[in-house]
Write a protein that holds these residues in place. Structure first.
Motif, PDB file in Angstrom:
ATOM      1  N   PHE A  49       0.865  -1.180   0.000  1.00 18.91           N
ATOM      2  CA  PHE A  49       0.000   0.000   0.000  1.00 18.91           C
ATOM      3  C   PHE A  49       0.898   1.226   0.000  1.00 18.91           C
ATOM      4  CE2 PHE A  49      -2.835   3.263   1.371  1.00 18.91           C
ATOM      5  CZ  PHE A  49      -4.117   2.842   1.050  1.00 18.91           C
ATOM      6  N   ASP A  50       0.801   2.036  -1.048  1.00 24.12           N
ATOM      7  CA  ASP A  50       1.662   3.206  -1.198  1.00 24.12           C
ATOM      8  C   ASP A  50       0.976   4.428  -0.586  1.00 24.12           C
ATOM      9  OD1 ASP A  50       4.230   4.089  -2.740  1.00 24.12           O
ATOM     10  OD2 ASP A  50       2.749   5.640  -3.188  1.00 24.12           O
ATOM     11  N   LEU A  51       1.663   5.069   0.345  1.00 23.34           N
ATOM     12  CA  LEU A  51       1.075   6.173   1.105  1.00 23.34           C
ATOM     13  C   LEU A  51       1.913   7.431   0.901  1.00 23.34           C
ATOM     14  CD1 LEU A  51      -1.315   6.512   3.112  1.00 23.34           C
ATOM     15  CD2 LEU A  51       0.336   6.209   4.953  1.00 23.34           C
ATOM     16  N   CYS A  52       1.271   8.493   0.439  1.00 27.53           N
ATOM     17  CA  CYS A  52       2.006   9.746   0.228  1.00 27.53           C
ATOM     18  C   CYS A  52       1.276  10.904   0.895  1.00 27.53           C
ATOM     19  CB  CYS A  52       2.205  10.008  -1.255  1.00 27.53           C
ATOM     20  SG  CYS A  52       0.706  10.425  -2.167  1.00 27.53           S
ATOM     21  N   ALA A  53       2.004  11.994   1.072  1.00 22.78           N
ATOM     22  CA  ALA A  53       1.442  13.227   1.611  1.00 22.78           C
ATOM     23  C   ALA A  53       1.860  14.374   0.701  1.00 22.78           C
ATOM     24  CB  ALA A  53       1.946  13.464   3.030  1.00 22.78           C
ATOM     25  N   ILE A  54       1.120  15.469   0.762  1.00 16.16           N
ATOM     26  CA  ILE A  54       1.399  16.598  -0.117  1.00 16.16           C
ATOM     27  C   ILE A  54       1.476  17.887   0.688  1.00 16.16           C
ATOM     28  CG2 ILE A  54       0.281  15.487  -2.072  1.00 16.16           C
ATOM     29  CD1 ILE A  54      -2.122  17.330  -1.668  1.00 16.16           C
ATOM     30  N   VAL A  55       2.112  18.888   0.096  1.00 15.56           N
ATOM     31  CA  VAL A  55       2.081  20.229   0.659  1.00 15.56           C
ATOM     32  C   VAL A  55       1.604  21.186  -0.435  1.00 15.56           C
ATOM     33  CG1 VAL A  55       4.522  20.685   0.107  1.00 15.56           C
ATOM     34  CG2 VAL A  55       3.364  22.035   1.885  1.00 15.56           C
ATOM     35  N   ARG A 268      -4.846   5.208  -6.386  1.00 17.68           N
ATOM     36  CA  ARG A 268      -4.621   6.033  -5.200  1.00 17.68           C
ATOM     37  C   ARG A 268      -5.827   6.927  -4.920  1.00 17.68           C
ATOM     38  NH1 ARG A 268       0.338   7.059  -3.302  1.00 17.68           N
ATOM     39  NH2 ARG A 268       1.244   6.398  -5.294  1.00 17.68           N
ATOM     40  N   LEU A 269      -6.531   6.684  -3.837  1.00 18.20           N
ATOM     41  CA  LEU A 269      -7.619   7.584  -3.465  1.00 18.20           C
ATOM     42  C   LEU A 269      -7.020   8.892  -2.978  1.00 18.20           C
ATOM     43  CD1 LEU A 269     -10.289   5.389  -1.660  1.00 18.20           C
ATOM     44  CD2 LEU A 269      -9.922   5.781  -4.089  1.00 18.20           C
ATOM     45  N   ARG A 306      -5.230   7.755  11.512  1.00 17.58           N
ATOM     46  CA  ARG A 306      -6.459   7.030  11.150  1.00 17.58           C
ATOM     47  C   ARG A 306      -6.234   6.196   9.895  1.00 17.58           C
ATOM     48  NH1 ARG A 306     -12.552   9.635  10.720  1.00 17.58           N
ATOM     49  NH2 ARG A 306     -13.623   7.699  10.154  1.00 17.58           N
ATOM     50  N   ASP A 307      -5.503   6.764   8.925  1.00 17.40           N
ATOM     51  CA  ASP A 307      -5.217   6.001   7.711  1.00 17.40           C
ATOM     52  C   ASP A 307      -4.373   4.767   8.009  1.00 17.40           C
ATOM     53  OD1 ASP A 307      -6.657   7.340   5.786  1.00 17.40           O
ATOM     54  OD2 ASP A 307      -5.028   8.678   5.217  1.00 17.40           O
ATOM     55  N   ARG A 308      -3.355   4.911   8.831  1.00 17.39           N
ATOM     56  CA  ARG A 308      -2.506   3.755   9.142  1.00 17.39           C
ATOM     57  C   ARG A 308      -3.305   2.652   9.823  1.00 17.39           C
ATOM     58  NH1 ARG A 308       0.959   7.685  11.161  1.00 17.39           N
ATOM     59  NH2 ARG A 308       0.672   6.853  13.279  1.00 17.39           N
ATOM     60  N   GLU A 309      -4.215   3.027  10.695  1.00 14.92           N
ATOM     61  CA  GLU A 309      -5.061   2.039  11.370  1.00 14.92           C
ATOM     62  C   GLU A 309      -5.965   1.326  10.368  1.00 14.92           C
ATOM     63  OE1 GLU A 309      -7.043   4.415  14.274  1.00 14.92           O
ATOM     64  OE2 GLU A 309      -5.326   4.477  15.641  1.00 14.92           O
ATOM     65  N   MET A 310      -6.541   2.089   9.439  1.00 10.21           N
ATOM     66  CA  MET A 310      -7.406   1.495   8.430  1.00 10.21           C
ATOM     67  C   MET A 310      -6.621   0.542   7.536  1.00 10.21           C
ATOM     68  SD  MET A 310      -9.541   3.347   5.314  1.00 10.21           S
ATOM     69  CE  MET A 310     -10.211   4.619   6.369  1.00 10.21           C
ATOM     70  N   ILE A 311      -5.450   0.984   7.094  1.00  9.25           N
ATOM     71  CA  ILE A 311      -4.619   0.164   6.210  1.00  9.25           C
ATOM     72  C   ILE A 311      -4.237  -1.144   6.891  1.00  9.25           C
ATOM     73  CG2 ILE A 311      -2.342   0.077   5.099  1.00  9.25           C
ATOM     74  CD1 ILE A 311      -2.709   3.206   4.775  1.00  9.25           C
ATOM     75  N   ALA A 312      -3.840  -1.065   8.155  1.00  8.30           N
ATOM     76  CA  ALA A 312      -3.443  -2.275   8.895  1.00  8.30           C
ATOM     77  C   ALA A 312      -4.621  -3.218   9.069  1.00  8.30           C
ATOM     78  CB  ALA A 312      -2.864  -1.886  10.249  1.00  8.30           C
ATOM     79  N   SER A 313      -5.812  -2.670   9.324  1.00  3.14           N
ATOM     80  CA  SER A 313      -6.985  -3.514   9.549  1.00  3.14           C
ATOM     81  C   SER A 313      -7.370  -4.293   8.301  1.00  3.14           C
ATOM     82  CB  SER A 313      -8.172  -2.657  10.007  1.00  3.14           C
ATOM     83  OG  SER A 313      -8.709  -1.892   8.938  1.00  3.14           O
ATOM     84  N   LEU A 314      -6.959  -3.803   7.126  1.00  2.00           N
ATOM     85  CA  LEU A 314      -7.256  -4.472   5.860  1.00  2.00           C
ATOM     86  C   LEU A 314      -6.168  -5.452   5.441  1.00  2.00           C
ATOM     87  CD1 LEU A 314      -8.698  -1.375   4.000  1.00  2.00           C
ATOM     88  CD2 LEU A 314      -9.934  -3.512   4.375  1.00  2.00           C
ATOM     89  N   GLY A 315      -5.112  -5.546   6.243  1.00  2.00           N
ATOM     90  CA  GLY A 315      -4.049  -6.494   5.943  1.00  2.00           C
ATOM     91  C   GLY A 315      -2.998  -5.982   4.970  1.00  2.00           C
ATOM     92  N   PHE A 316      -2.993  -4.666   4.708  1.00  2.00           N
ATOM     93  CA  PHE A 316      -1.992  -4.088   3.818  1.00  2.00           C
ATOM     94  C   PHE A 316      -0.690  -3.831   4.578  1.00  2.00           C
ATOM     95  CE2 PHE A 316      -5.785  -2.604   1.384  1.00  2.00           C
ATOM     96  CZ  PHE A 316      -5.421  -3.053   0.127  1.00  2.00           C
ATOM     97  N   GLU A 317       0.381  -3.711   3.830  1.00  2.00           N
ATOM     98  CA  GLU A 317       1.679  -3.306   4.358  1.00  2.00           C
ATOM     99  C   GLU A 317       2.104  -2.042   3.625  1.00  2.00           C
ATOM    100  OE1 GLU A 317       6.341  -4.785   4.312  1.00  2.00           O
ATOM    101  OE2 GLU A 317       4.741  -6.180   3.778  1.00  2.00           O
ATOM    102  N   VAL A 318       2.374  -0.976   4.361  1.00  2.00           N
ATOM    103  CA  VAL A 318       2.769   0.278   3.720  1.00  2.00           C
ATOM    104  C   VAL A 318       4.169   0.134   3.145  1.00  2.00           C
ATOM    105  CG1 VAL A 318       3.237   2.733   4.076  1.00  2.00           C
ATOM    106  CG2 VAL A 318       1.308   1.653   5.256  1.00  2.00           C
ATOM    107  N   ARG A 319       4.252   0.280   1.836  1.00  2.00           N
ATOM    108  CA  ARG A 319       5.544   0.253   1.153  1.00  2.00           C
ATOM    109  C   ARG A 319       5.402   0.951  -0.190  1.00  2.00           C
ATOM    110  NH1 ARG A 319       4.411  -5.571   0.989  1.00  2.00           N
ATOM    111  NH2 ARG A 319       3.790  -6.205  -1.125  1.00  2.00           N
ATOM    112  N   LYS A 320       6.527   1.457  -0.697  1.00  2.00           N
ATOM    113  CA  LYS A 320       6.510   2.181  -1.971  1.00  2.00           C
ATOM    114  C   LYS A 320       6.163   1.236  -3.104  1.00  2.00           C
ATOM    115  CE  LYS A 320      10.553   4.175  -1.912  1.00  2.00           C
ATOM    116  NZ  LYS A 320      11.653   5.034  -2.377  1.00  2.00           N
ATOM    117  N   ASP A 321       5.502   1.809  -4.115  1.00  2.00           N
ATOM    118  CA  ASP A 321       5.065   0.994  -5.247  1.00  2.00           C
ATOM    119  C   ASP A 321       6.103   0.913  -6.357  1.00  2.00           C
ATOM    120  OD1 ASP A 321       4.969   3.571  -6.239  1.00  2.00           O
ATOM    121  OD2 ASP A 321       2.841   3.568  -6.685  1.00  2.00           O
ATOM    122  N   GLY A 322       7.299   1.367  -6.123  1.00  2.00           N
ATOM    123  CA  GLY A 322       8.329   1.255  -7.145  1.00  2.00           C
ATOM    124  C   GLY A 322       9.231   2.442  -7.156  1.00  2.00           C
TER     125      GLY A 322
END
Length: 322
Positions: A49-55, A268-269, A306-322
């Motif tokens: 699961f690829d997770l990013c933030a923006i400014v 990516r939502l 909240r996002d990290r909790e949701m991602i973990a509950s779905l069985g995803f692992e946060v990691r870059k997509d490439g």
């Protein structure tokens, strides 16, 4: 065998579906479509699961007339307007993004393109972010050309973001101050210097499902592997302020269809996820596998915790997509 099963099995075996086949997915039962999309995501993408933030590094006063955007100088939306942020503010935002669990950080600016002085400031920020954090740096800076993309890559940018917004056919209903072809030319320029590209669009602009399907195939034709899907948040003062909000079911069907068309992409939502009753949980369960966390450009987002909790509950692992 039902057509949905035939299409799913073809994709699970490494195949791709045609545009004609994708149109059939508009009318199959939603529950079955979503279950099939989840299988495709698991088989073709795994549990990453690829997770990013923006400014929002430069806000408002934009010369473009994108009808969905509160930052357009041609609308009357009540937003904060400011020039390019001081470098220390951008660096602080990057550190906050890393503390929140993001793996990517994107510097986003309003306007058609940056000035030379602004680009130099962004490049200095990128150098510092790469030196001070473990973040991969992305940038969304308008319709730049090869010289600007070359400078960004040299500074350490890995990925350029440039949304198609909608299908080529529907795009003139969205913006008239630049063209869909200018966007694809900028994408080609970024790629020519070795940058990867993130590109998707917005749903809820008044387009049909066929327009969304067309956009997905256009993205596939461009070889895009990181595909942000925004949901229009109708903002007062913009031309699309009175657009009909999409239902959660319509959004979920769109995500599932995108997974069929783009089986190996990071779907990516992005903006508008907070409009969903479950903040995107069902979309992640049934096809999407990436998100922008934290605040968006001119609207509030969802907290990284909240996002990290949701991602973990779905069985995803946060990691870059490439």
């Amino acid at each position: 065998m039902p057509v949905l099963e035939v299409l799913k099995d073809h994709i699970l075996q490494g195949g791709e579906i045609s545009a004609e086949a994708a149109v059939v997915l508009r009318s199959v039962p939603l529950a079955a479509l979503c279950a099939a999309a989840a299988e495709i995501r698991e088989k073709r993408c795994g549990s990453g699961f690829d997770l990013c933030a923006i400014v929002n590094a430069k806000s408002g006063r934009c010369s473009e007339d994108c009808r969905f955007c509160a930052q357009s100088g041609r609308c009357t939306a009540d937003i904060s307007e400011y020039p390019l942020l001081p470098e220390e503010a951008v660096i602080a935002a990057a550190h906050a993004a890393q503390a929140g669990g993001a793996l990517r950080f994107s510097i986003v600016t309003s306007g058609g393109r940056l000035s030379e002085e602004e680009l130099e400031s962004v490049c200095r920020c990128v150098v510092r972010i790469r030196g001070e954090t473990g973040l991969s740096v992305c940038a969304s800076l308008g319709l730049l050309g090869v010289p600007q993309f070359t400078a960004l890559k040299k500074a350490g940018v890995e990925r350029i973001h440039n949304n198609l917004e909608s299908s080529e056919k529907f795009f003139p209903n969205v913006c008239t101050t630049h063209s869909w072809r200018e966007k694809t030319a900028a994408i080609a320029a970024a790629r020519s210097v070795g940058l990867s590209v993130c590109s998707g669009g917005i749903i809820g602009l008044g387009e049909t499902m066929e327009d969304r399907i067309d956009m997905a195939f256009e993205l596939r034709g461009l070889g895009i592997r990181s595909v942000p899907l925004n949901v229009l948040n109708p903002i007062a003062g913009t031309p699309f302020a009175k657009n009909r909000p999409l239902t959660d079911q319509e959004i979920l069907r769109t995500v599932a269809i995108f997974r069929f068309i783009l089986p190996e992409a990071s779907i990516r939502l992005a903006g508008g996820r907070g409009l969903l009753a479950d903040r995107g949980y069902s979309c992640f369960k049934y096809g999407a596998n990436a998100a922008i966390t934290g605040d968006m450009l001119t609207t509030a987002g969802i907290s990284p915790q909240r996002d990290r909790e949701m991602i973990a509950s779905l069985g995803f692992e946060v990691r870059k997509d490439g």
